[in-house]
Design a protein around this motif. Structure first.
Motif, PDB file in Angstrom:
ATOM      1  N   THR A  58      -1.115   2.934  76.967  1.00 51.52           N
ATOM      2  CA  THR A  58      -0.765   2.956  75.605  1.00 51.52           C
ATOM      3  C   THR A  58      -0.383   4.380  75.157  1.00 51.52           C
ATOM      4  O   THR A  58      -1.299   5.420  75.250  1.00 51.52           O
ATOM      5  CB  THR A  58      -1.901   2.406  74.734  1.00 51.52           C
ATOM      6  N   VAL A  59       0.784   4.711  74.887  1.00 49.66           N
ATOM      7  CA  VAL A  59       1.078   6.130  74.619  1.00 49.66           C
ATOM      8  C   VAL A  59       0.776   6.216  72.930  1.00 49.66           C
ATOM      9  O   VAL A  59       1.201   5.646  72.154  1.00 49.66           O
ATOM     10  CB  VAL A  59       2.614   6.450  74.805  1.00 49.66           C
ATOM     11  N   PHE A  60      -0.233   7.382  72.945  1.00 54.31           N
ATOM     12  CA  PHE A  60      -0.699   7.723  71.684  1.00 54.31           C
ATOM     13  C   PHE A  60      -0.041   8.790  70.856  1.00 54.31           C
ATOM     14  O   PHE A  60       0.098   9.859  71.186  1.00 54.31           O
ATOM     15  CB  PHE A  60      -2.056   8.215  71.934  1.00 54.31           C
ATOM     16  N   GLY A  61       0.793   8.493  69.888  1.00 54.76           N
ATOM     17  CA  GLY A  61       1.518   9.368  69.190  1.00 54.76           C
ATOM     18  C   GLY A  61       3.133   9.595  69.999  1.00 54.76           C
ATOM     19  O   GLY A  61       3.739  10.668  70.038  1.00 54.76           O
ATOM     20  N   ALA A  62       3.770   8.408  70.173  1.00 53.03           N
ATOM     21  CA  ALA A  62       4.804   8.266  70.734  1.00 53.03           C
ATOM     22  C   ALA A  62       6.182   8.864  69.890  1.00 53.03           C
ATOM     23  O   ALA A  62       5.740   8.692  68.548  1.00 53.03           O
ATOM     24  CB  ALA A  62       5.360   6.973  71.254  1.00 53.03           C
ATOM     25  N   PRO A  63       6.950   9.371  70.468  1.00 52.53           N
ATOM     26  CA  PRO A  63       8.256  10.013  69.216  1.00 52.53           C
ATOM     27  C   PRO A  63       8.805   8.938  68.648  1.00 52.53           C
ATOM     28  O   PRO A  63       9.169   7.679  69.303  1.00 52.53           O
ATOM     29  CB  PRO A  63       9.070  11.033  70.314  1.00 52.53           C
ATOM     30  N   ASN A  64       9.317   9.256  67.271  1.00 54.11           N
ATOM     31  CA  ASN A  64      10.138   8.122  66.925  1.00 54.11           C
ATOM     32  C   ASN A  64      11.540   8.145  67.527  1.00 54.11           C
ATOM     33  O   ASN A  64      12.374   8.679  66.651  1.00 54.11           O
ATOM     34  CB  ASN A  64      10.355   8.352  65.299  1.00 54.11           C
ATOM     35  N   ASP A  65      11.800   8.029  68.591  1.00 53.29           N
ATOM     36  CA  ASP A  65      13.178   8.079  69.300  1.00 53.29           C
ATOM     37  C   ASP A  65      13.377   6.897  70.065  1.00 53.29           C
ATOM     38  O   ASP A  65      12.936   6.484  71.138  1.00 53.29           O
ATOM     39  CB  ASP A  65      13.183   9.492  70.209  1.00 53.29           C
ATOM     40  N   ALA A  66      14.513   6.156  69.791  1.00 55.59           N
ATOM     41  CA  ALA A  66      14.756   5.042  70.405  1.00 55.59           C
ATOM     42  C   ALA A  66      15.090   4.860  71.935  1.00 55.59           C
ATOM     43  O   ALA A  66      14.720   4.139  72.776  1.00 55.59           O
ATOM     44  CB  ALA A  66      16.105   4.171  69.715  1.00 55.59           C
ATOM     45  N   ALA A  67      15.567   6.103  72.169  1.00 56.45           N
ATOM     46  CA  ALA A  67      15.882   6.427  73.716  1.00 56.45           C
ATOM     47  C   ALA A  67      14.667   6.633  74.630  1.00 56.45           C
ATOM     48  O   ALA A  67      14.567   6.213  75.515  1.00 56.45           O
ATOM     49  CB  ALA A  67      16.962   7.426  73.972  1.00 56.45           C
TER      50      ALA A  67
ATOM     51  N   LEU B  95       1.243   1.439  65.146  1.00 59.37           N
ATOM     52  CA  LEU B  95       1.060   2.525  64.476  1.00 59.37           C
ATOM     53  C   LEU B  95      -0.354   3.117  64.724  1.00 59.37           C
ATOM     54  O   LEU B  95      -1.214   2.261  64.809  1.00 59.37           O
ATOM     55  CB  LEU B  95       1.227   1.978  62.960  1.00 59.37           C
ATOM     56  N   ILE B  96      -0.529   4.265  64.464  1.00 54.97           N
ATOM     57  CA  ILE B  96      -1.839   4.915  64.410  1.00 54.97           C
ATOM     58  C   ILE B  96      -1.700   5.849  63.139  1.00 54.97           C
ATOM     59  O   ILE B  96      -0.880   6.620  62.866  1.00 54.97           O
ATOM     60  CB  ILE B  96      -2.085   5.770  65.598  1.00 54.97           C
ATOM     61  N   ILE B  97      -2.623   5.833  62.250  1.00 52.86           N
ATOM     62  CA  ILE B  97      -2.759   6.665  61.142  1.00 52.86           C
ATOM     63  C   ILE B  97      -4.359   7.126  60.990  1.00 52.86           C
ATOM     64  O   ILE B  97      -5.229   6.131  61.206  1.00 52.86           O
ATOM     65  CB  ILE B  97      -2.275   5.897  59.950  1.00 52.86           C
ATOM     66  N   PHE B  98      -4.536   8.124  59.915  1.00 53.56           N
ATOM     67  CA  PHE B  98      -5.941   8.322  59.624  1.00 53.56           C
ATOM     68  C   PHE B  98      -5.923   7.576  58.178  1.00 53.56           C
ATOM     69  O   PHE B  98      -5.349   7.968  57.125  1.00 53.56           O
ATOM     70  CB  PHE B  98      -5.993   9.891  59.293  1.00 53.56           C
ATOM     71  N   PRO B  99      -6.630   6.537  57.963  1.00 52.86           N
ATOM     72  CA  PRO B  99      -6.810   5.786  56.852  1.00 52.86           C
ATOM     73  C   PRO B  99      -7.884   6.672  55.661  1.00 52.86           C
ATOM     74  O   PRO B  99      -8.928   6.419  56.147  1.00 52.86           O
ATOM     75  CB  PRO B  99      -7.292   4.513  57.114  1.00 52.86           C
ATOM     76  N   THR B 100      -7.291   7.247  54.764  1.00 48.48           N
ATOM     77  CA  THR B 100      -8.132   8.089  53.894  1.00 48.48           C
ATOM     78  C   THR B 100      -8.464   7.443  52.584  1.00 48.48           C
ATOM     79  O   THR B 100      -7.677   6.565  52.095  1.00 48.48           O
ATOM     80  CB  THR B 100      -7.466   9.361  53.826  1.00 48.48           C
ATOM     81  N   ASP B 101      -9.344   8.058  51.771  1.00 51.54           N
ATOM     82  CA  ASP B 101      -9.487   7.458  50.473  1.00 51.54           C
ATOM     83  C   ASP B 101      -8.510   8.033  49.562  1.00 51.54           C
ATOM     84  O   ASP B 101      -8.361   7.414  48.395  1.00 51.54           O
ATOM     85  CB  ASP B 101     -10.957   7.975  49.876  1.00 51.54           C
ATOM     86  N   LYS B 102      -7.642   8.944  50.028  1.00 53.75           N
ATOM     87  CA  LYS B 102      -6.536   9.541  49.103  1.00 53.75           C
ATOM     88  C   LYS B 102      -5.224   8.769  49.219  1.00 53.75           C
ATOM     89  O   LYS B 102      -4.146   8.948  48.673  1.00 53.75           O
ATOM     90  CB  LYS B 102      -6.477  10.996  49.247  1.00 53.75           C
ATOM     91  N   GLY B 103      -5.002   7.938  50.329  1.00 57.49           N
ATOM     92  CA  GLY B 103      -3.560   7.518  50.707  1.00 57.49           C
ATOM     93  C   GLY B 103      -3.715   5.889  50.519  1.00 57.49           C
ATOM     94  O   GLY B 103      -4.598   5.479  49.699  1.00 57.49           O
ATOM     95  N   ILE B 104      -2.701   5.217  51.191  1.00 55.62           N
ATOM     96  CA  ILE B 104      -2.423   4.011  51.096  1.00 55.62           C
ATOM     97  C   ILE B 104      -3.958   3.187  51.767  1.00 55.62           C
ATOM     98  O   ILE B 104      -4.600   3.648  52.551  1.00 55.62           O
ATOM     99  CB  ILE B 104      -1.322   3.425  51.816  1.00 55.62           C
TER     100      ILE B 104
ATOM    101  N   TYR C 255       2.264  -0.347  75.436  1.00 55.29           N
ATOM    102  CA  TYR C 255       2.083  -0.119  74.229  1.00 55.29           C
ATOM    103  C   TYR C 255       2.643   1.374  73.762  1.00 55.29           C
ATOM    104  O   TYR C 255       2.002   2.380  74.727  1.00 55.29           O
ATOM    105  CB  TYR C 255       0.747  -0.294  73.431  1.00 55.29           C
ATOM    106  N   ALA C 256       3.444   1.497  72.640  1.00 55.46           N
ATOM    107  CA  ALA C 256       3.780   2.849  72.004  1.00 55.46           C
ATOM    108  C   ALA C 256       3.274   2.790  70.740  1.00 55.46           C
ATOM    109  O   ALA C 256       3.653   1.740  69.836  1.00 55.46           O
ATOM    110  CB  ALA C 256       5.262   3.075  72.475  1.00 55.46           C
ATOM    111  N   LEU C 257       2.647   3.899  70.419  1.00 57.93           N
ATOM    112  CA  LEU C 257       2.050   3.875  69.185  1.00 57.93           C
ATOM    113  C   LEU C 257       2.694   5.170  68.444  1.00 57.93           C
ATOM    114  O   LEU C 257       2.679   6.049  68.872  1.00 57.93           O
ATOM    115  CB  LEU C 257       0.541   4.264  68.956  1.00 57.93           C
ATOM    116  N   LEU C 258       3.260   4.808  67.079  1.00 57.82           N
ATOM    117  CA  LEU C 258       4.184   5.798  66.432  1.00 57.82           C
ATOM    118  C   LEU C 258       2.880   6.279  65.410  1.00 57.82           C
ATOM    119  O   LEU C 258       2.347   5.594  64.533  1.00 57.82           O
ATOM    120  CB  LEU C 258       5.140   5.052  65.700  1.00 57.82           C
ATOM    121  N   ALA C 259       2.974   7.656  65.274  1.00 57.01           N
ATOM    122  CA  ALA C 259       1.907   8.568  64.085  1.00 57.01           C
ATOM    123  C   ALA C 259       2.558   8.174  62.865  1.00 57.01           C
ATOM    124  O   ALA C 259       3.707   8.644  62.747  1.00 57.01           O
ATOM    125  CB  ALA C 259       1.625   9.774  64.793  1.00 57.01           C
TER     126      ALA C 259
END
Length: 284
Positions: A235-244, A5-14, A256-260
């Protein structure tokens, strides 16, 4: 292939500690955080450096410090790999950065994946004493200097942008050569730099991207420079949420594949992780 997973971890989110635990519990292999020390109020540089880009999202200036957040996760997880996606190396002091990464790697028992990049925000770079035009050369010297620090008992480096006589610096990373260095970008110039001084390539899946093509491009560049492509990862940055699509990546040899993960509330993020968790479980 492993899915992270890749995410911006902010003070307003989890918060990062909870996110790390929840990601590990759902079977994700890794969690990656980007970084910006700040965002200048000036909008002289459009988002991504692309003319006509939409307004910059607020998450860019609300991001937690990358290494503080990852260290907290290291202390509260067991197997989750910890990625920087990316560290703006040209904006950081390489002596401090080498120690931060080595410390995180030791604390996490060797779980660090060091994603690096050049950056796009002119004003941000200038506030750190770098410039857009020199960022490539600065980053190269910073990375090479850090490798010396990680692998030598008495390290020294003499370049145009980094210059120091023999030093002592501990801790050392868990892996003898240091954590894998994975460079972001899509151009042939990026691939040349990957092959010269990095351990992996970190492309975004832009139009026309395929796993097979990415593997072919990296192999061609490695062969031309005398580098064994088996010593490099993709490592694919922001891979699509697509099983195929993920299956195509895996068959092509992507490691590696990273889902945004979008900038959502805590509860919405947890629901989103539940939704995409089967993609990670399909690639254990």
């Amino acid at each position: 292939m492993r899915v992270g997973l890749i995410i911006f971890p902010t003070d307003k989110g989890i918060q990062p500690v909870e996110l790390g635990r929840e990601a590990e519990a759902r079977g994700f292999d890794s969690l990656w955080f980007p970084e910006h020390s700040h965002i200048p109020v000036s909008r002289r540089t459009p988002w991504g450096g692309r003319e006509g880009a939409p307004p910059l999202p607020e998450e860019y200036w609300r991001t937690h410090d990358q290494f503080v957040a990852l260290a907290a996760i290291a202390a509260t997880t067991e197997t989750l790999k910890l990625g920087t996606g990316i560290t703006l190396v040209a904006q950081r002091d390489p002596l401090w950065l080498a120690k931060e990464i080595a410390s995180l790697d030791m604390i996490s028992n060797g779980r660090v994946l060091f994603g690096v990049g050049f950056g796009w925000n002119h004003e941000e770079m200038e506030n750190h004493g770098a410039t857009y035009e020199t960022r490539f050369a600065i980053m190269r010297e910073h990375v090479l200097a850090m490798k010396e620090i990680w692998t030598k008992e008495e390290a020294s480096f003499h370049g145009k942008y980094v210059n120091f006589d023999p030093i002592w610096s501990w801790p050392k990373p868990m892996r003898k050569a240091g954590p894998p260095i994975i460079l972001g970008g899509e151009t042939d110039h990026t691939l040349k730099r990957v092959v010269e001084y990095c351990d992996g390539w970190f492309p975004r899946p832009r139009q026309g991207f395929s796993g097979a093509l990415a593997v072919e491009r990296l192999k061609k560049m490695a062969d031309s420079k005398g580098r064994d492509v088996k010593s490099l990862t993709i490592t694919v940055f922001g891979a699509p949420n697509d099983a195929a699509v993920l299956e195509e990546y895996a068959k092509a040899g992507i490691q590696y594949a990273l889902l945004a993960v979008p900038d959502l509330s805590r509860d919405e993020i947890l629901k989103y992780l539940d939704k995409i968790a089967p993609l990670a479980k399909a690639h254990p």
